[in-house]
Design an enzyme around this catalytic site. Structure first.
Site, PDB file in Angstrom:
ATOM      1  CG  ASN A 208      40.518  37.794  59.686  1.00 49.33           C
ATOM      2  OD1 ASN A 208      40.146  36.722  58.854  1.00 49.33           O
ATOM      3  ND2 ASN A 208      41.603  38.414  59.663  1.00 49.33           N
ATOM      4  CE  LYS A 286      46.684  31.723  80.399  1.00 47.47           C
ATOM      5  NZ  LYS A 286      46.170  30.670  81.329  1.00 47.47           N
ATOM      6  N   PRO A 303      51.413  46.784  58.556  1.00 44.15           N
ATOM      7  CG  PRO A 303      53.243  45.443  57.793  1.00 44.15           C
ATOM      8  CD  PRO A 303      52.413  45.839  59.056  1.00 44.15           C
ATOM      9  CG  ASP A 304      47.508  48.261  52.970  1.00 44.23           C
ATOM     10  OD1 ASP A 304      47.741  47.505  52.069  1.00 44.23           O
ATOM     11  OD2 ASP A 304      46.145  48.814  53.251  1.00 44.23           O
ATOM     12  CB  ILE A 305      50.671  43.107  52.277  1.00 41.54           C
ATOM     13  CG1 ILE A 305      50.964  42.810  53.776  1.00 41.54           C
ATOM     14  CG2 ILE A 305      51.640  42.292  51.597  1.00 41.54           C
ATOM     15  CD1 ILE A 305      50.546  41.465  54.378  1.00 41.54           C
ATOM     16  CG  PHE A 323      40.190  39.951  47.187  1.00 36.01           C
ATOM     17  CD1 PHE A 323      41.041  39.441  46.313  1.00 36.01           C
ATOM     18  CD2 PHE A 323      38.825  39.298  47.142  1.00 36.01           C
ATOM     19  CE1 PHE A 323      41.070  38.566  45.599  1.00 36.01           C
ATOM     20  CE2 PHE A 323      39.023  38.175  46.097  1.00 36.01           C
ATOM     21  CZ  PHE A 323      39.788  37.788  45.288  1.00 36.01           C
ATOM     22  CE  LYS A 341      43.871  48.837  51.261  1.00 38.97           C
ATOM     23  NZ  LYS A 341      44.257  47.765  51.802  1.00 38.97           N
TER      24      LYS A 341
HETATM   25  N1  CTP Z   1      45.396  44.152  52.691  1.00 36.22           N
HETATM   26  C1  CTP Z   1      46.739  44.091  53.054  1.00 36.22           C
HETATM   27  N2  CTP Z   1      47.349  44.350  54.007  1.00 36.22           N
HETATM   28  C2  CTP Z   1      46.956  44.902  55.388  1.00 36.22           C
HETATM   29  C3  CTP Z   1      45.435  45.121  55.117  1.00 36.22           C
HETATM   30  C4  CTP Z   1      44.567  44.656  53.739  1.00 36.22           C
HETATM   31  O1  CTP Z   1      47.517  43.578  52.204  1.00 36.22           O
HETATM   32  N3  CTP Z   1      47.362  45.254  56.153  1.00 36.22           N
HETATM   33  C5  CTP Z   1      44.696  43.906  51.545  1.00 36.22           C
HETATM   34  C6  CTP Z   1      43.928  42.633  51.507  1.00 36.22           C
HETATM   35  O2  CTP Z   1      44.724  41.517  51.209  1.00 36.22           O
HETATM   36  C7  CTP Z   1      42.840  43.161  50.569  1.00 36.22           C
HETATM   37  C8  CTP Z   1      42.739  44.449  50.545  1.00 36.22           C
HETATM   38  O3  CTP Z   1      44.225  44.822  51.237  1.00 36.22           O
HETATM   39  O4  CTP Z   1      43.364  42.772  49.151  1.00 36.22           O
HETATM   40  C9  CTP Z   1      41.720  45.292  51.264  1.00 36.22           C
HETATM   41  O5  CTP Z   1      41.473  44.741  52.382  1.00 36.22           O
HETATM   42  P1  CTP Z   1      40.200  45.316  53.480  1.00 36.22           P
HETATM   43  O6  CTP Z   1      40.538  44.429  54.803  1.00 36.22           O
HETATM   44  O7  CTP Z   1      38.996  45.135  52.526  1.00 36.22           O
HETATM   45  O8  CTP Z   1      40.796  46.596  53.152  1.00 36.22           O
HETATM   46  P2  CTP Z   1      41.324  47.474  54.568  1.00 36.22           P
HETATM   47  O9  CTP Z   1      42.669  48.213  53.792  1.00 36.22           O
HETATM   48  O10 CTP Z   1      41.423  46.427  55.788  1.00 36.22           O
HETATM   49  O11 CTP Z   1      40.539  48.673  54.909  1.00 36.22           O
HETATM   50  P3  CTP Z   1      39.035  48.568  55.615  1.00 36.22           P
HETATM   51  O12 CTP Z   1      39.405  47.609  56.820  1.00 36.22           O
HETATM   52  O13 CTP Z   1      38.865  49.977  56.313  1.00 36.22           O
HETATM   53  O14 CTP Z   1      37.850  48.508  54.866  1.00 36.22           O
END
Ligand code: CTP
Length: 397
Positions: A208, A286, A303-305, A323, A341
């Site tokens: 990204n 590849k 995983p959502d950290i 954030f 979260k």
């Molecule tokens: N984050 C994280 N791990 C992930 C995704 C997000 O730790 N796999 C954390 C980011 O570092 C940030 C927060 O979650 O602090 C929100 O990230 P954001 O991209 O805005 O939200 P998403 O959970 O990805 O939700 P969406 O894409 O649906 O807006």
């Protein structure tokens, strides 16, 4: 400011060692105690007698001096200071530090110390620019070693460029900054930053647009307030923050592992733009183009950290800040995200392309907490970082 601070000053072998005599004098004038260590090469440039006369203390020169070991062992010596300063730091000593060598007193002290380290490099410009030296500098920065200089200018060897050791007063200023006590002194804070790269195959990945600028600015601001910062970053363009311990990762899974290994912390700031998905079956080789066949990718959720750490039953950091990068309904989405979260604060921002925030130098954020939504005016990312760091300091006080 330096009154009664203890500096362990390692003088390595370079022509700039003569400036270290003046450095000792400047530090003593300011009330600091200087314990000098002279490497064998350093002693070729300045004499032990002049070093110890100026420092008013014994100069340590040899690892195997049994009298010194009985007096003060090298482990104790390495930990007796508030700051270890290496000036001049030669290419050779920096290579030893980066690779963990401990074959003389100076390198052993640098391996054994648990004290912050500041180095003032001094070497020929070609040596400073050599890829091996670049690698070592980057390793040392990642280990949390602080740098002052080198400066650009005429060199003793007749060439011109970066490589001159900083002037004594510049080193004094860097020492003052390194020793500055702030409201976050003694606090350990984790900051995640940058994008993650999720491999498709060995040469392609999904990423990204995050530059890592905001996370880096936050890490710097926290360090300025005295925090011990661990900076876990994906592959970002932004410079790494000075003085922070840097852990480089690539994928979301690696970032989660790194975060686990850093805990416990007093606060955790999740500024990384973590990829929500990874390619479920990334190819080990590849993927070749085949006539008429367009490959399709299967995704798995990462995983959502932030959520994982926010919801820890034991060892949850006392303050967890997330954030929310949004393009629509910023406040409503960010407020819902905070509750989902379970972090303490969310810093919400609008990353619609027309705002120019993603990859830009400015940010306009709203801080969402139990107290509601607080809109901050649009300002530089550094200013957002400083304001946030002050808030964190107030919350942890
Ligand atoms: N984050 C994280 N791990 C992930 C995704 C997000 O730790 N796999 C954390 C980011 O570092 C940030 C927060 O979650 O602090 C929100 O990230 P954001 O991209 O805005 O939200 P998403 O959970 O990805 O939700 P969406 O894409 O649906 O807006």
């Amino acid at each position: 400011m330096l009154t009664d601070k203890r500096i362990l000053l390692i003088i390595a072998g370079g022509i700039a060692a003569f400036k270290s005599l003046d450095l000792i004098r400047r530090l003593r004038e300011r009330g600091a105690w200087v314990t000098p260590v002279l490497t064998a090469a350093g002693a070729e440039f300045v004499t032990p007698l002049s070093v110890s006369a100026l420092a008013g203390e014994k100069v340590y020169t040899d690892l195997f001096d049994l009298t010194d070991e009985a007096d003060m062992g090298h482990i104790q010596l390495s930990r007796s200071a508030d700051l270890v300063v290496v000036a001049p730091a030669t290419a050779d000593l920096m290579a030893k530090m980066a690779n963990g060598h401990a074959n003389d007193l100076a390198s052993t002290l640098l391996m054994a110390t648990d004290t912050p380290v500041l180095v003032a490099p001094a070497m020929n410009v070609r040596m400073w620019e050599h890829p091996a030296c670049r690698r070592n500098v980057s390793t040392l920065r990642g280990d949390g070693v602080m740098f002052v200089g080198p400066n650009e200018g005429d060199m003793a060897c007749g060439e011109y460029g970066p490589g001159r050791m900083s002037e004594p007063l510049e080193i004094v200023a860097a020492i003052e900054t390194a020793l500055a006590e702030g409201p976050l002194t003694g606090r350990r804070i984790l900051v995640t930053s940058g994008p993650t790269h999720e491999p498709i195959d060995p040469v392609r990945y999904i990423a990204n647009r995050s530059s890592g600028a905001q996370g880096t600015a936050i890490a710097r601001a926290l360090t300025t307030l005295g925090a011990d910062v661990v900076f876990v970053t994906g592959p970002a363009d932004a410079d790494r923050p000075e003085g922070a311990h840097v852990v480089e990762v690539e994928t979301a899974a690696e970032m989660l592992d790194a975060v686990h290994s850093v805990l416990p912390v007093d606060a955790a700031i999740f500024a990384a733009a973590v990829a929500d998905w990874r390619v479920a079956s990334a190819s080990g080789s590849k993927i070749k183009k085949q006539a008429g066949a367009i490959p399709s990718l299967d995704f798995a959720e990462n995983p959502d950290i932030l959520a994982t750490v926010s919801q820890m039953q034991t060892g949850r950091p006392p303050l967890v800040v997330g954030f929310a990068a949004e393009t629509d309904d910023v406040i409503a989405n960010a407020t819902a995200k905070r509750l989902r979260k379970q972090c303490d604060w969310i810093v919400a921002n609008d990353v619609s392309p027309e705002t120019g925030i993603m990859g830009g130098t400015e940010n306009a954020v709203t801080l969402i907490s139990d107290d509601g939504a607080e809109h901050w005016p649009r300002m530089g990312k550094d200013d957002v970082a400083h304001q946030l760091a002050e808030r964190i300091a107030a919350a942890l006080a």
